[in-house]
Motif scaffolding. Sequence first.
Motif, PDB file in Angstrom:
ATOM      1  N   CYS A 115     -13.150  -7.095   2.744  1.00 60.28           N
ATOM      2  CA  CYS A 115     -12.072  -7.917   2.849  1.00 60.28           C
ATOM      3  C   CYS A 115     -11.122  -7.844   1.409  1.00 60.28           C
ATOM      4  CB  CYS A 115     -12.181  -9.030   3.604  1.00 60.28           C
ATOM      5  SG  CYS A 115     -12.799  -9.400   5.196  1.00 60.28           S
ATOM      6  N   ILE A 116     -11.748  -8.019   0.378  1.00 62.09           N
ATOM      7  CA  ILE A 116     -11.154  -8.325  -0.785  1.00 62.09           C
ATOM      8  C   ILE A 116     -10.283  -6.851  -1.172  1.00 62.09           C
ATOM      9  CG2 ILE A 116     -12.902  -7.592  -2.506  1.00 62.09           C
ATOM     10  CD1 ILE A 116     -11.958  -9.850  -4.210  1.00 62.09           C
ATOM     11  N   SER A 117     -10.932  -5.732  -0.784  1.00 61.42           N
ATOM     12  CA  SER A 117     -10.430  -4.517  -0.930  1.00 61.42           C
ATOM     13  C   SER A 117      -9.037  -4.367  -0.436  1.00 61.42           C
ATOM     14  CB  SER A 117     -11.425  -3.340  -0.431  1.00 61.42           C
ATOM     15  OG  SER A 117     -11.642  -3.226   0.832  1.00 61.42           O
ATOM     16  N   ARG A 118      -8.796  -5.195   0.805  1.00 61.91           N
ATOM     17  CA  ARG A 118      -7.527  -4.930   1.444  1.00 61.91           C
ATOM     18  C   ARG A 118      -6.379  -5.699   0.783  1.00 61.91           C
ATOM     19  NH1 ARG A 118     -10.740  -6.549   6.224  1.00 61.91           N
ATOM     20  NH2 ARG A 118     -11.286  -4.750   7.121  1.00 61.91           N
ATOM     21  N   MET A 119      -6.700  -6.454  -0.017  1.00 63.14           N
ATOM     22  CA  MET A 119      -5.710  -7.530  -0.809  1.00 63.14           C
ATOM     23  C   MET A 119      -4.615  -6.634  -1.860  1.00 63.14           C
ATOM     24  SD  MET A 119      -6.361 -10.291   0.568  1.00 63.14           S
ATOM     25  CE  MET A 119      -7.095  -9.783   2.021  1.00 63.14           C
ATOM     26  N   ASP A 120      -5.223  -5.694  -2.342  1.00 66.34           N
ATOM     27  CA  ASP A 120      -4.404  -4.950  -3.366  1.00 66.34           C
ATOM     28  C   ASP A 120      -3.173  -4.007  -2.607  1.00 66.34           C
ATOM     29  OD1 ASP A 120      -6.022  -5.702  -5.463  1.00 66.34           O
ATOM     30  OD2 ASP A 120      -7.017  -3.583  -5.575  1.00 66.34           O
ATOM     31  N   GLN A 121      -3.225  -3.970  -1.412  1.00 63.88           N
ATOM     32  CA  GLN A 121      -2.292  -3.163  -0.752  1.00 63.88           C
ATOM     33  C   GLN A 121      -1.135  -4.433  -0.455  1.00 63.88           C
ATOM     34  OE1 GLN A 121      -2.150   0.068  -0.224  1.00 63.88           O
ATOM     35  NE2 GLN A 121      -0.005   0.027   0.148  1.00 63.88           N
ATOM     36  N   PHE A 122      -1.259  -5.288  -0.126  1.00 61.14           N
ATOM     37  CA  PHE A 122      -0.432  -6.644   0.037  1.00 61.14           C
ATOM     38  C   PHE A 122       0.192  -6.852  -1.209  1.00 61.14           C
ATOM     39  CE2 PHE A 122      -3.342  -7.833   3.555  1.00 61.14           C
ATOM     40  CZ  PHE A 122      -2.445  -8.210   4.528  1.00 61.14           C
ATOM     41  N   LEU A 123      -0.506  -6.930  -2.436  1.00 62.09           N
ATOM     42  CA  LEU A 123       0.138  -6.994  -3.485  1.00 62.09           C
ATOM     43  C   LEU A 123       1.116  -5.875  -3.911  1.00 62.09           C
ATOM     44  CD1 LEU A 123       0.176  -9.181  -5.845  1.00 62.09           C
ATOM     45  CD2 LEU A 123      -1.592  -7.840  -7.149  1.00 62.09           C
ATOM     46  N   PHE A 124       0.683  -4.732  -3.644  1.00 62.92           N
ATOM     47  CA  PHE A 124       1.394  -3.416  -3.990  1.00 62.92           C
ATOM     48  C   PHE A 124       2.879  -3.483  -3.188  1.00 62.92           C
ATOM     49  CE2 PHE A 124       2.815   0.851  -2.847  1.00 62.92           C
ATOM     50  CZ  PHE A 124       2.947   1.506  -3.859  1.00 62.92           C
ATOM     51  N   ASN A 125       3.018  -4.110  -1.945  1.00 64.49           N
ATOM     52  CA  ASN A 125       4.090  -4.204  -1.055  1.00 64.49           C
ATOM     53  C   ASN A 125       4.934  -5.322  -1.564  1.00 64.49           C
ATOM     54  OD1 ASN A 125       3.774  -1.763   0.449  1.00 64.49           O
ATOM     55  ND2 ASN A 125       1.938  -2.941   1.492  1.00 64.49           N
ATOM     56  N   GLY A 126       4.475  -6.125  -2.594  1.00 65.32           N
ATOM     57  CA  GLY A 126       5.347  -7.270  -2.984  1.00 65.32           C
ATOM     58  C   GLY A 126       4.822  -8.733  -2.515  1.00 65.32           C
ATOM     59  N   THR A 127       3.765  -8.618  -1.561  1.00 65.82           N
ATOM     60  CA  THR A 127       3.393 -10.012  -1.316  1.00 65.82           C
ATOM     61  C   THR A 127       2.298 -10.702  -2.289  1.00 65.82           C
ATOM     62  OG1 THR A 127       3.291  -9.413   1.097  1.00 65.82           O
ATOM     63  CG2 THR A 127       1.774 -11.200   0.628  1.00 65.82           C
TER      64      THR A 127
END
Length: 341
Positions: A115-127
Amino acid sequence: MIKIFNIKSIVTWCSDQKKMIHTNNQFIYLKDQKIFKITDQDLPCKYKIDAENSIITPGFIDCHTHPIFTSSRANEFNLRASGHSYEQIANQGGGINSSVSSLREKNENDLYELCISRMDQFLFNGTTTLEAKSGYGLSLDDEIKSLNVIKRINQNHILDLIPTFLGAHAIPNEYKNDKSAYIDLICNEMIPKVSELKLAEFCDVFCENGYFNFEESFRILKTAKKYGFIPRLHADEFEDSRGLELAIELNAISADHLMAANQKMFKQMADSDVVGIILPGTTFFLGQKNYVDAKKMINAGCEVALASDFNPGSCTINSLPQIMFLAMSYCNMTFDQTFKA
């Protein structure tokens, strides 16, 4: 002090003017990891960051997500394309309970790494802030496991995660013939234990005929309020199950989905503190046409928020700019309204 320079424009929402504002020819100065000053003065700094002529905005807040799961349910997309409905797929062993089975097989450490590996994509998209629900455990131990994963991610990732307990996401297979016993488990064991461990701020319920009806949802959320949780609801996604009515009655923080909500309730919603969270990514992903007409909600005086509903089965979109595009295209919202939402 750090200076951010070469900024094309700084864009934010002005509550006083009730509109987006654009500021050009400015520098942003950071001190102790916080914004210290925004000014047109070019002050000397030891450290500099080149914005490369980018637009800078506040971080987006994604206020409805289901990021704690093991694997996607991509096969269900093909089933829907072949004409199967969400309810039919669930009745054939897919849907939420499919994700429950796979999550229960993982220990907490393995689930955390996934699950932590998914967080970077949110951040990349501005969240930068994420409301994160449990809800794929549906047993005391597996819901605690999921909430522990959210807590650990929050401690170890730059994203801010706000935890929501969603034990009332579906009826697990072992209780399919005794729903009342599962509701007893939620109220008598899950909610008190999650409260004792301080693992969640919100308690959510999937208030939908076929999942948890009005009376069942009322009991769960009244119990949650007694233990200090802030109530919120999945409300009226597939049909009018009186979810919005219940959100208003309980003064919930939000009613989410609302594609099939009774529009006559919008004025009462506007007079309450309930925020209407619309999730056009789910409508789009499920191939449905009944997008929420946000303009009717806004004209009635309702507060509207946008979120992704990122989850393994009915929406794998984790980009709020993409959700903004869908809201402008299908939900009768202007760009300024989607930015604020």
